[in-house]
Design a protein around this motif. Structure first.
Motif, PDB file in Angstrom:
ATOM      1  N   PHE A  44       0.429   6.400  -3.752  1.00  0.00           N
ATOM      2  CA  PHE A  44       1.486   7.234  -4.325  1.00  0.00           C
ATOM      3  C   PHE A  44       2.002   8.314  -3.386  1.00  0.00           C
ATOM      4  CE2 PHE A  44      -0.253   5.253  -8.091  1.00  0.00           C
ATOM      5  CZ  PHE A  44       0.890   4.963  -8.809  1.00  0.00           C
ATOM      6  N   GLU A  45       1.282   8.628  -2.312  1.00  0.00           N
ATOM      7  CA  GLU A  45       1.770   9.632  -1.369  1.00  0.00           C
ATOM      8  C   GLU A  45       2.251   9.022  -0.057  1.00  0.00           C
ATOM      9  OE1 GLU A  45       2.342  12.728  -2.059  1.00  0.00           O
ATOM     10  OE2 GLU A  45       1.560  12.462  -4.088  1.00  0.00           O
ATOM     11  N   ILE A  46       1.685   7.888   0.325  1.00  0.00           N
ATOM     12  CA  ILE A  46       2.063   7.268   1.603  1.00  0.00           C
ATOM     13  C   ILE A  46       2.983   6.072   1.381  1.00  0.00           C
ATOM     14  CG2 ILE A  46       1.203   6.111   3.670  1.00  0.00           C
ATOM     15  CD1 ILE A  46      -1.337   7.810   3.433  1.00  0.00           C
ATOM     16  N   LEU A  47       2.550   5.111   0.556  1.00  0.00           N
ATOM     17  CA  LEU A  47       3.340   3.889   0.399  1.00  0.00           C
ATOM     18  C   LEU A  47       4.626   4.111  -0.391  1.00  0.00           C
ATOM     19  CD1 LEU A  47       0.562   1.188  -0.107  1.00  0.00           C
ATOM     20  CD2 LEU A  47       1.966   1.625   1.912  1.00  0.00           C
ATOM     21  N   THR A  48       4.713   5.167  -1.187  1.00  0.00           N
ATOM     22  CA  THR A  48       5.995   5.458  -1.851  1.00  0.00           C
ATOM     23  C   THR A  48       7.047   5.899  -0.845  1.00  0.00           C
ATOM     24  OG1 THR A  48       5.187   7.693  -2.328  1.00  0.00           O
ATOM     25  CG2 THR A  48       5.057   6.056  -4.112  1.00  0.00           C
ATOM     26  N   ARG A  49       6.626   6.227   0.383  1.00  0.00           N
ATOM     27  CA  ARG A  49       7.561   6.603   1.445  1.00  0.00           C
ATOM     28  C   ARG A  49       7.767   5.479   2.458  1.00  0.00           C
ATOM     29  NH1 ARG A  49       4.796  11.272  -0.053  1.00  0.00           N
ATOM     30  NH2 ARG A  49       6.121  13.135  -0.258  1.00  0.00           N
ATOM     31  N   ALA A  50       7.078   4.359   2.263  1.00  0.00           N
ATOM     32  CA  ALA A  50       7.160   3.244   3.202  1.00  0.00           C
ATOM     33  C   ALA A  50       8.346   2.344   2.874  1.00  0.00           C
ATOM     34  CB  ALA A  50       5.862   2.433   3.162  1.00  0.00           C
ATOM     35  N   PRO A  51       8.869   1.593   3.852  1.00  0.00           N
ATOM     36  CA  PRO A  51       9.947   0.641   3.571  1.00  0.00           C
ATOM     37  C   PRO A  51       9.523  -0.383   2.525  1.00  0.00           C
ATOM     38  CG  PRO A  51       9.685   0.962   5.942  1.00  0.00           C
ATOM     39  CD  PRO A  51       8.516   1.639   5.282  1.00  0.00           C
ATOM     40  N   ALA A  52      10.496  -0.930   1.826  1.00  0.00           N
ATOM     41  CA  ALA A  52      10.211  -1.871   0.743  1.00  0.00           C
ATOM     42  C   ALA A  52       9.425  -3.080   1.231  1.00  0.00           C
ATOM     43  CB  ALA A  52      11.525  -2.308   0.092  1.00  0.00           C
ATOM     44  N   LYS A  53       9.729  -3.562   2.427  1.00  0.00           N
ATOM     45  CA  LYS A  53       9.018  -4.746   2.925  1.00  0.00           C
ATOM     46  C   LYS A  53       7.555  -4.442   3.219  1.00  0.00           C
ATOM     47  CE  LYS A  53      13.126  -7.034   4.721  1.00  0.00           C
ATOM     48  NZ  LYS A  53      13.835  -7.543   5.905  1.00  0.00           N
TER      49      LYS A  53
END
Length: 346
Positions: A11-20
């Motif tokens: 919720f803190e890192i992957l919510t900022r990652a590109p969709a792919k």
């Protein structure tokens, strides 16, 4: 070294990652798959995706669909990634949070489609809900106060208007009251696709004749009520047409007037009144301006025509420097959209 919990990573890192990257991360383990598939994750990821680096162009040819990244500095695009989509010959009518609302030109069925995840949902039913007719219908995508994604579909059939709302949460259509001026039912009036701004969907309704009638129809997405407001007060000189766009949640309209060489005014609405932002004269020719659609914003504003040409507006310069044509697409259909992981199903 501090160990990060799965909740923090997701919720803190992957919510900022590109969709792919999110899509690939689902294969890490069952726990990650479950967390990354939750609606609250998709909502947070979408809100953090609203920046220019996640803006993409989808280009559609007769045989393939491809996604291209935009270089904001050069207004150019790189090599495309082919999108696996089991349909040919689609037209694109609306976009929101990575969704595209498209029509299958061969069967007239409406679909919701996320080109990044590949997921799609056919909205047509046996009782002919979710079937679209060009030059008669209009659609708009929105999200209401309960965070339910919906499609508003306005139909003209046999001299009668109908308004229908599809709920993604309920996976069903229902009719809603819609009363407008009888003359707008005539086929000489053209409805634009809906532009969502705040809690309202806006449509332009324009008569196809020179000196014809032009109005804006507003749909409150929470109250499900319609009202009519006027076009900006631009003197009509030949053809007169407006194109709506949402800029940082403020409604603007490009109003084009003239015939071969167009004058273009940019207006912003305040309440129910239009305030002029700037004017340009002779900046764009008839065959280019008449089909502007499918735009997103990124600080500077980019517009894409149905012919596939990309234009950029720079708002911090003098008016005559604001509007230029940075590059050209040579495909029949396209859309600008944001990459998200929002799904068509709950």
């Amino acid at each position: 070294m501090v160990d990060l919990s799965v909740e923090i990573i997701v919720f803190e890192i992957l919510t900022r990652a590109p969709a792919k990257v999110v899509g690939r991360s689902k294969s890490v383990c069952k726990e990650w798959y479950a967390l990354l598939s939750r609606q609250d994750f998709a909502k947070i990821h979408c809100s953090r995706s609203l920046n220019s680096s996640n803006q993409r162009i989808l280009m559609v040819s007769d045989l393939t669909c491809s996604i291209h990244q935009i270089d904001i500095r050069s207004c150019d695009y790189g090599p495309g990634t082919i999108v696996d989509f089991p349909f040919n010959d689609i037209s694109i009518h609306s976009h929101l949070d990575g969704f595209l609302c498209v029509c299958l030109d061969s069967t007239f069925e409406l679909l919701l489609w996320n080109p990044v995840t590949g997921a799609y949902k056919n909205l047509s039913t046996p009782d002919f809900h979710g079937t679209y007719q060009n030059n008669l219908d209009a659609v708009g995508l929105y999200i209401d106060a309960s965070q339910d994604y919906k499609v508003l579909h306005i139909k003209r059939r046999c001299g009668v208007y109908g308004a229908h709302v599809y709920s993604r949460r309920l996976d069903s259509w229902r009719n809603i009251p819609f009363i407008t001026r009888p003359e707008y039912i005539r086929q000489s009036f053209y409805w634009s696709s809906g532009t969502l701004c705040g809690d309202t969907l806006y449509f332009t309704v324009s008569e196809s004749y020179i000196d014809g009638v032009n109005v804006v129809i507003c749909f409150d997405v929470n109250l499900e009520q319609f009202k009519e407001i006027s076009f900006p007060p631009v003197p009509c000189n030949g053809i007169y047409k407006g194109e709506l766009l949402n800029v940082k949640n403020e409604l603007h309209m490009f109003v084009s007037t003239g015939y071969r060489e167009m004058s273009i005014d940019l207006w912003k609405i305040e309440g129910e009144y239009w305030i002029k932002d700037f004017s340009c004269s002779g900046m764009i020719t008839l065959d280019e301006w008449c089909s502007m659609s499918h735009f997103m914003t990124n600080g500077n504003w980019q517009l894409m025509t149905k012919q596939g040409k990309l234009y950029e507006i720079q708002v911090d310069t003098k008016p005559f420097e604001c509007f230029y044509h940075p590059t050209c697409f040579r495909l029949k259909n396209g859309a600008m959209f944001l990459e998200t992981v929002v799904s068509q199903t709950l």
